[in-house]
Design a protein around this motif. Structure first.
Motif, mmCIF file in Angstrom:
data_model
loop_
_atom_site.group_PDB
_atom_site.id
_atom_site.type_symbol
_atom_site.label_atom_id
_atom_site.label_comp_id
_atom_site.label_asym_id
_atom_site.label_seq_id
_atom_site.Cartn_x
_atom_site.Cartn_y
_atom_site.Cartn_z
ATOM 1 N N SER A 266 0.828 -1.207 0.000
ATOM 2 C CA SER A 266 0.000 0.000 0.000
ATOM 3 C C SER A 266 0.865 1.262 0.000
ATOM 4 O O SER A 266 0.534 2.258 -0.656
ATOM 5 C CB SER A 266 -0.935 -0.002 1.215
ATOM 6 O OG SER A 266 -0.201 -0.056 2.423
ATOM 7 N N ALA A 269 2.155 1.729 -3.489
ATOM 8 C CA ALA A 269 1.128 2.301 -4.361
ATOM 9 C C ALA A 269 0.960 3.795 -4.112
ATOM 10 O O ALA A 269 0.727 4.574 -5.046
ATOM 11 C CB ALA A 269 -0.196 1.577 -4.147
ATOM 12 N N ASN A 279 -7.423 4.236 -2.491
ATOM 13 C CA ASN A 279 -6.933 3.311 -3.515
ATOM 14 C C ASN A 279 -5.778 2.452 -2.998
ATOM 15 O O ASN A 279 -5.626 1.297 -3.408
ATOM 16 C CB ASN A 279 -6.498 4.082 -4.760
ATOM 17 C CG ASN A 279 -7.674 4.624 -5.547
ATOM 18 O OD1 ASN A 279 -8.781 4.097 -5.468
ATOM 19 N ND2 ASN A 279 -7.457 5.701 -6.297
ATOM 20 N N SER A 280 -4.979 3.001 -2.094
ATOM 21 C CA SER A 280 -3.912 2.212 -1.481
ATOM 22 C C SER A 280 -4.503 1.090 -0.632
ATOM 23 O O SER A 280 -4.019 -0.042 -0.643
ATOM 24 C CB SER A 280 -3.018 3.106 -0.618
ATOM 25 O OG SER A 280 -2.373 4.079 -1.413
ATOM 26 N N VAL A 283 -5.712 -1.633 -2.904
ATOM 27 C CA VAL A 283 -4.649 -2.529 -3.345
ATOM 28 C C VAL A 283 -4.409 -3.621 -2.300
ATOM 29 O O VAL A 283 -4.260 -4.800 -2.629
ATOM 30 C CB VAL A 283 -3.344 -1.748 -3.611
ATOM 31 C CG1 VAL A 283 -2.179 -2.708 -3.833
ATOM 32 C CG2 VAL A 283 -3.511 -0.851 -4.827
ATOM 33 N N GLY A 286 -7.134 -6.019 -2.499
ATOM 34 C CA GLY A 286 -6.959 -6.856 -3.677
ATOM 35 C C GLY A 286 -5.911 -7.930 -3.486
ATOM 36 O O GLY A 286 -5.957 -8.982 -4.126
ATOM 37 N N TRP A 335 5.425 -7.294 -10.190
ATOM 38 C CA TRP A 335 5.738 -6.206 -9.260
ATOM 39 C C TRP A 335 7.077 -5.555 -9.622
ATOM 40 O O TRP A 335 7.198 -4.334 -9.654
ATOM 41 C CB TRP A 335 5.773 -6.726 -7.827
ATOM 42 C CG TRP A 335 5.791 -5.629 -6.792
ATOM 43 C CD1 TRP A 335 5.567 -4.293 -7.001
ATOM 44 C CD2 TRP A 335 6.035 -5.780 -5.392
ATOM 45 N NE1 TRP A 335 5.655 -3.596 -5.813
ATOM 46 C CE2 TRP A 335 5.941 -4.478 -4.802
ATOM 47 C CE3 TRP A 335 6.334 -6.867 -4.570
ATOM 48 C CZ2 TRP A 335 6.132 -4.263 -3.443
ATOM 49 C CZ3 TRP A 335 6.508 -6.647 -3.215
ATOM 50 C CH2 TRP A 335 6.412 -5.365 -2.652
ATOM 51 N N ILE A 346 0.055 0.638 -13.031
ATOM 52 C CA ILE A 346 -1.151 0.323 -12.256
ATOM 53 C C ILE A 346 -1.656 -1.069 -12.602
ATOM 54 O O ILE A 346 -2.030 -1.848 -11.715
ATOM 55 C CB ILE A 346 -2.235 1.383 -12.510
ATOM 56 C CG1 ILE A 346 -1.778 2.742 -11.971
ATOM 57 C CG2 ILE A 346 -3.558 0.970 -11.889
ATOM 58 C CD1 ILE A 346 -2.692 3.889 -12.339
ATOM 59 N N VAL A 347 -1.671 -1.413 -13.882
ATOM 60 C CA VAL A 347 -2.137 -2.737 -14.316
ATOM 61 C C VAL A 347 -1.230 -3.832 -13.763
ATOM 62 O O VAL A 347 -1.704 -4.875 -13.280
ATOM 63 C CB VAL A 347 -2.199 -2.814 -15.850
ATOM 64 C CG1 VAL A 347 -2.432 -4.258 -16.312
ATOM 65 C CG2 VAL A 347 -3.305 -1.915 -16.368
ATOM 66 N N ALA A 350 -1.870 -4.328 -10.079
ATOM 67 C CA ALA A 350 -3.165 -4.988 -9.877
ATOM 68 C C ALA A 350 -3.057 -6.482 -10.179
ATOM 69 O O ALA A 350 -3.584 -7.318 -9.426
ATOM 70 C CB ALA A 350 -4.230 -4.338 -10.759
ATOM 71 N N ALA A 353 -1.112 -8.194 -7.368
ATOM 72 C CA ALA A 353 -1.927 -8.419 -6.177
ATOM 73 C C ALA A 353 -2.833 -9.629 -6.361
ATOM 74 O O ALA A 353 -3.003 -10.437 -5.428
ATOM 75 C CB ALA A 353 -2.756 -7.169 -5.870
ATOM 76 N N ALA A 354 -3.385 -9.794 -7.555
ATOM 77 C CA ALA A 354 -4.303 -10.902 -7.801
ATOM 78 C C ALA A 354 -3.581 -12.250 -7.792
ATOM 79 O O ALA A 354 -3.997 -13.185 -7.088
ATOM 80 C CB ALA A 354 -5.008 -10.693 -9.144
#
Length: 460
Positions: A266, A269, A279-280, A283, A286, A335, A346-347, A350, A353-354
């Motif tokens: 976080s 981010a 948004n942090s 993340v 997520g 990462w 950003i993508v 994301a 994280a997934a």
């Protein structure tokens, strides 16, 4: 064969001549109303026990802001999360051992005391004026309450689930992951609307409302008197074999690296990708959300379910390798290459994280399979085994990893970038990212135990 597994008694132990006639009609394991109620109770307790520790990064970000009215060294609030998780996990081997055997009759009292400490510490922390008061209430007292509640309650789950132990732990950990996905968003919203202090008071009420009813759902499968418990000693014979040490070493290393994204993603981010506070937190949510499904799936794999129809079950070592490889690849490929507040960065974060959240988040769900593996090994050597004790030791290993990772993370941030690229490797988080990937890879080192036997067989 004498399977002296403490309070984890299967159908064979019903015929053990050491049991009195009053134990001849025990409720069945793995199925039935009471087994399901115990699973429900243990699952509900994941909210008060883990909601705050998992989401502490949200509070840390607010403590470190310039608007805080706390007195003292604000940077010291960073040790609250490490202290909180460290005490919880490091206390578990001791408490699981005590509540399995000698002090089993105090489990319900310990659970009630845990609720009092947990809720009381949150209320007190909402009135804290200085940093040391936060460390004491949130980092120490809350940790003691959480570990008392978790340890005394989870042993019931170990009693009631034998063959489906991986399933039971998987369900419980899936709920824990759901808590980890939801509470960062909840805390972020409450803090933005009501402030830190009111958020802590509201959370204390939620913790009380969810923990007290859950405690009444828990029932022991076998009631033994105080004297019955004290006449029986815990079995430590599994320490004579290398299997436990290999799994535990892998667990510690993996846990040390797993704490890095949980603690710093976080912040990455916010500082590198310039995310807002909400948004942090998103993340972080997520990162935890995929492990809801992963914990359940890895739990089923640990019970012998196959990845696809007509395939053979994987050994627990291969399952741990699957989790480890699935976790390390997103670190290095997603990462690491992410940086700058661009759409691409950003993508990549994301996606990281997934994928990392799924494979790394499911790692602890294989503990049920590790426990069963050590039990099979004990049966092969005609030795007694206490599975609840082993589960407590695995939690203790995770605690060692978290604490070690906390200190390592501080040093890695000082080391900073590993190169001069525009990727995340070139930021102050570069060394930390590299450590996360290497630690995830080594988490699958237990595969050396079964290097000549990739799939399950009849021998340990």
């Amino acid at each position: 064969m004498a399977d002296n597994e403490g309070i984890d008694l299967d159908d064979q132990t019903h015929h053990d001549q050491e049991l009195t006639d009053s134990y001849a009609h025990l409720a069945p394991t793995d199925h039935g109303r009471q087994a399901n109620l115990v699973l429900l109770g243990c699952s509900l307790l994941q909210l008060p026990v883990w909601g705050f520790p998992i989401s502490y990064g949200v509070f840390q970000e607010n403590y470190a802001s310039s608007t805080t009215d706390l007195k003292g060294n604000i940077s010291s609030t960073g040790i609250i999360g490490t202290t909180l998780n460290g005490i919880i996990y490091l206390s578990m081997p001791v408490l699981f051992g005590l509540f399995t055997n000698k002090y089993a009759h105090y489990r319900r009292h310990a659970g009630a005391m845990g609720i009092v400490l947990l809720v009381g510490s949150l209320v007190l922390s909402s009135f804290a004026k200085e940093v040391w008061q936060l460390i004491l209430t949130q980092g120490v007292l809350q940790a003691l309450g959480s570990t008392l509640l978790f340890s005394s309650s989870t042993i019931y789950l170990d009693e009631w689930f034998v063959r489906r132990k991986g399933f039971a732990y998987g369900v419980m950990l899936s709920v824990k992951s759901a808590v980890g996905a939801g509470t960062p968003l909840l805390f972020g919203y409450l803090i933005s609307k009501l402030g830190l202090r009111n958020t802590l008071r509201i959370w204390s009420a939620i913790a009380l409302a969810s923990s007290a009813p859950a405690l009444f759902l828990l029932r022991p499968r076998l009631e033994l008197s105080r004297d019955d418990r004290r006449t029986r000693r815990l079995s430590w014979r599994f320490l004579r074999h290398p299997t436990f040490y290999v799994f535990q070493a892998s667990n510690i290393i993996f846990s040390a690296s797993y704490g890095m994204p949980q603690t710093y993603l976080s912040s990455f981010a916010a500082t590198i990708l310039r995310f807002s506070a909400f948004n942090s937190a998103l993340v972080l949510a997520g990162l935890n959300a995929p492990s809801i499904l992963a914990s359940f799936w890895f739990g089923l794999l640990s019970d012998g379910k196959t990845i696809w129809p007509r395939s053979r079950p994987l050994s627990i070592s291969m399952i741990s390798l699957l989790s480890a490889i699935g976790a390390c690849l997103p670190v290095f490929l997603l990462w690491g290459p992410a940086a700058n507040p661009s759409a691409e960065g950003i993508v990549l974060v994301a996606l990281f994280a997934a994928f990392y959240g799924f494979f790394a988040g499911g790692y602890s769900a294989i503990w049920g399979g590790i426990v069963k593996e050590l039990r099979r090994e004990a049966e092969y050597h005609n030795e007694p085994v206490d599975t609840a004790l082993i589960f407590g030791l695995l939690n203790g290993g995770r605690g060692i990893g978290y604490v070690a990772g906390g200190f390592v993370g501080i040093q890695l941030l000082k080391e900073g970038a590993v190169n001069s690229s525009q990727w995340a490797y070139g930021t102050k988080y570069g060394s930390l990212i590299l450590f996360t990937g290497i630690g995830a890879t080594l988490g699958g080192a237990s595969v050396i135990l079964h290097s000549r036997r990739l799939f399950q067989s009849g021998r340990p």
